[in-house]
Write an enzyme that holds these catalytic residues in place. Structure first.
Site, PDB file in Angstrom:
ATOM      1  N   LYS A  11      44.442  43.149 -43.763  1.00  0.00           N
ATOM      2  CA  LYS A  11      45.270  42.326 -44.925  1.00  0.00           C
ATOM      3  C   LYS A  11      44.295  41.339 -45.413  1.00  0.00           C
ATOM      4  O   LYS A  11      43.399  40.963 -44.898  1.00  0.00           O
ATOM      5  CB  LYS A  11      46.544  41.759 -44.274  1.00  0.00           C
ATOM      6  CG  LYS A  11      47.451  42.952 -43.797  1.00  0.00           C
ATOM      7  CD  LYS A  11      48.694  42.299 -43.438  1.00  0.00           C
ATOM      8  CE  LYS A  11      50.041  43.490 -43.227  1.00  0.00           C
ATOM      9  NZ  LYS A  11      51.053  42.931 -42.998  1.00  0.00           N
ATOM     10  N   TYR A  51      55.256  48.580 -50.121  1.00  0.00           N
ATOM     11  CA  TYR A  51      56.325  47.895 -49.141  1.00  0.00           C
ATOM     12  C   TYR A  51      57.639  48.143 -49.710  1.00  0.00           C
ATOM     13  O   TYR A  51      58.548  47.402 -49.515  1.00  0.00           O
ATOM     14  CB  TYR A  51      56.105  46.438 -49.193  1.00  0.00           C
ATOM     15  CG  TYR A  51      55.036  46.401 -47.944  1.00  0.00           C
ATOM     16  CD1 TYR A  51      55.174  46.516 -46.843  1.00  0.00           C
ATOM     17  CD2 TYR A  51      53.756  45.618 -48.385  1.00  0.00           C
ATOM     18  CE1 TYR A  51      53.997  46.188 -45.657  1.00  0.00           C
ATOM     19  CE2 TYR A  51      52.726  45.265 -47.456  1.00  0.00           C
ATOM     20  CZ  TYR A  51      53.034  45.577 -45.992  1.00  0.00           C
ATOM     21  OH  TYR A  51      52.222  45.270 -45.158  1.00  0.00           O
ATOM     22  N   ASN A 114      49.513  38.123 -41.089  1.00  0.00           N
ATOM     23  CA  ASN A 114      49.072  38.892 -39.760  1.00  0.00           C
ATOM     24  C   ASN A 114      48.017  39.843 -39.666  1.00  0.00           C
ATOM     25  O   ASN A 114      48.043  40.694 -38.653  1.00  0.00           O
ATOM     26  CB  ASN A 114      50.374  39.243 -39.314  1.00  0.00           C
ATOM     27  CG  ASN A 114      50.963  40.390 -40.024  1.00  0.00           C
ATOM     28  OD1 ASN A 114      50.574  40.938 -41.090  1.00  0.00           O
ATOM     29  ND2 ASN A 114      52.430  41.138 -39.489  1.00  0.00           N
ATOM     30  N   HIS A 117      48.071  45.985 -41.068  1.00  0.00           N
ATOM     31  CA  HIS A 117      49.206  46.836 -41.180  1.00  0.00           C
ATOM     32  C   HIS A 117      48.789  48.214 -40.820  1.00  0.00           C
ATOM     33  O   HIS A 117      47.704  48.663 -40.429  1.00  0.00           O
ATOM     34  CB  HIS A 117      49.379  47.169 -42.684  1.00  0.00           C
ATOM     35  CG  HIS A 117      50.184  48.207 -42.962  1.00  0.00           C
ATOM     36  ND1 HIS A 117      51.654  48.184 -42.936  1.00  0.00           N
ATOM     37  CD2 HIS A 117      50.085  49.657 -43.195  1.00  0.00           C
ATOM     38  CE1 HIS A 117      52.373  49.447 -42.967  1.00  0.00           C
ATOM     39  NE2 HIS A 117      51.382  50.360 -43.022  1.00  0.00           N
ATOM     40  N   GLU A 128      51.860  57.204 -46.566  1.00  0.00           N
ATOM     41  CA  GLU A 128      50.940  55.864 -46.666  1.00  0.00           C
ATOM     42  C   GLU A 128      49.625  56.252 -47.096  1.00  0.00           C
ATOM     43  O   GLU A 128      48.793  55.715 -47.940  1.00  0.00           O
ATOM     44  CB  GLU A 128      50.947  54.975 -45.589  1.00  0.00           C
ATOM     45  CG  GLU A 128      52.210  54.146 -45.703  1.00  0.00           C
ATOM     46  CD  GLU A 128      52.407  53.252 -44.335  1.00  0.00           C
ATOM     47  OE1 GLU A 128      51.488  53.222 -43.561  1.00  0.00           O
ATOM     48  OE2 GLU A 128      53.663  52.691 -44.315  1.00  0.00           O
TER      49      GLU A 128
HETATM   50  P1  IDP Z   1      54.985  46.000 -39.604  1.00  0.00           P
HETATM   51  O1  IDP Z   1      53.633  45.308 -40.366  1.00  0.00           O
HETATM   52  O2  IDP Z   1      54.707  45.219 -37.961  1.00  0.00           O
HETATM   53  O3  IDP Z   1      55.113  47.373 -39.481  1.00  0.00           O
HETATM   54  P2  IDP Z   1      57.137  45.525 -40.946  1.00  0.00           P
HETATM   55  O4  IDP Z   1      58.638  45.153 -40.294  1.00  0.00           O
HETATM   56  O5  IDP Z   1      57.169  46.890 -41.652  1.00  0.00           O
HETATM   57  O6  IDP Z   1      56.283  45.238 -39.812  1.00  0.00           O
HETATM   58  O7  IDP Z   1      57.216  44.578 -42.084  1.00  0.00           O
HETATM   59  C1  IDP Z   1      55.968  44.619 -43.138  1.00  0.00           C
HETATM   60  C2  IDP Z   1      55.296  43.109 -43.094  1.00  0.00           C
HETATM   61  O8  IDP Z   1      56.276  42.138 -43.772  1.00  0.00           O
HETATM   62  C3  IDP Z   1      54.913  42.575 -41.700  1.00  0.00           C
HETATM   63  O9  IDP Z   1      53.721  42.860 -41.397  1.00  0.00           O
HETATM   64  C4  IDP Z   1      54.961  41.049 -42.154  1.00  0.00           C
HETATM   65  O10 IDP Z   1      53.781  40.616 -42.731  1.00  0.00           O
HETATM   66  C5  IDP Z   1      56.086  41.044 -43.249  1.00  0.00           C
HETATM   67  N1  IDP Z   1      57.545  40.374 -42.455  1.00  0.00           N
HETATM   68  C6  IDP Z   1      58.319  41.123 -41.666  1.00  0.00           C
HETATM   69  N2  IDP Z   1      59.218  40.504 -41.245  1.00  0.00           N
HETATM   70  C7  IDP Z   1      58.984  39.261 -41.799  1.00  0.00           C
HETATM   71  C8  IDP Z   1      59.803  38.175 -41.638  1.00  0.00           C
HETATM   72  O11 IDP Z   1      60.811  38.196 -41.050  1.00  0.00           O
HETATM   73  N3  IDP Z   1      59.384  37.144 -42.513  1.00  0.00           N
HETATM   74  C9  IDP Z   1      58.254  37.095 -43.178  1.00  0.00           C
HETATM   75  N4  IDP Z   1      57.430  38.167 -43.285  1.00  0.00           N
HETATM   76  C10 IDP Z   1      57.758  39.261 -42.523  1.00  0.00           C
END
Ligand code: IDP
Length: 141
Positions: A11, A51, A114, A117, A128
């Protein structure tokens, strides 16, 4: 165990902090081969489309904006149990919950920034990979 392919993104926060090599090294050390890779700046269509499953979530606009904030690396990883293995070495979505030694524990800054992905299932991996790569851009070894 079957050889699988999974899709991965380094990212914008991690690319900006010069962590591409460090994260690629984690993949290779775990036995995942990088069989396709490129750097790109996501368009709004790409970020929103990628997304799309989170469209109704409150964090969606922020997520899309963050994903467009700088270049990303997109890659296809191949190996035994690649989907689960990549999720394991990435760690939990929120770096505060990620286990020591995982990519997100060691490199991520926040739940949005974070660092990585990774596809969560065979169907999302296939979708994807096809979203970013043609089959002739993937080099199984
Ligand atoms: P993942 O990346 O671990 O698969 P997902 O639930 O698919 O997690 O969410 C996609 C991305 O959206 C996450 O990597 C994170 O950056 C963001 N995200 C997920 N949940 C939250 C939240 O509660 N607040 C802010 N950002 C979130």
């Amino acid at each position: 165990m079957a050889i699988e392919r999974t899709f991965s993104i380094v990212k914008p926060d991690a690319v900006a902090r010069n962590l591409v090599g460090a994260i690629y090294s984690r993949f290779e050390t775990a036995g995942l081969k990088i069989v396709a890779s490129k750097m790109l700046l996501l368009s709004s269509e790409q970020a929103e489309g990628f997304y799309g499953e989170h469209k109704e979530r409150p964090f969606f606009p922020h997520l899309v904006k963050f994903m467009m904030s700088g270049p990303v690396m997109v890659q296809v990883l191949e190996g035994e149990n690649a989907i689960a293995k990549n999720r394991e070495i990435m760690g939990a979505t929120n770096p505060a919950d990620a286990a020591a030694g995982t990519i997100r524990h060691d490199f991520a800054q926040s739940i949005d920034a974070n660092s990585a992905h990774g596809s969560d299932a065979p169907a999302s991996a296939a979708r994807e990979i096809a979203f970013f790569f043609n089959e002739n851009e993937i080099f199984s070894r």
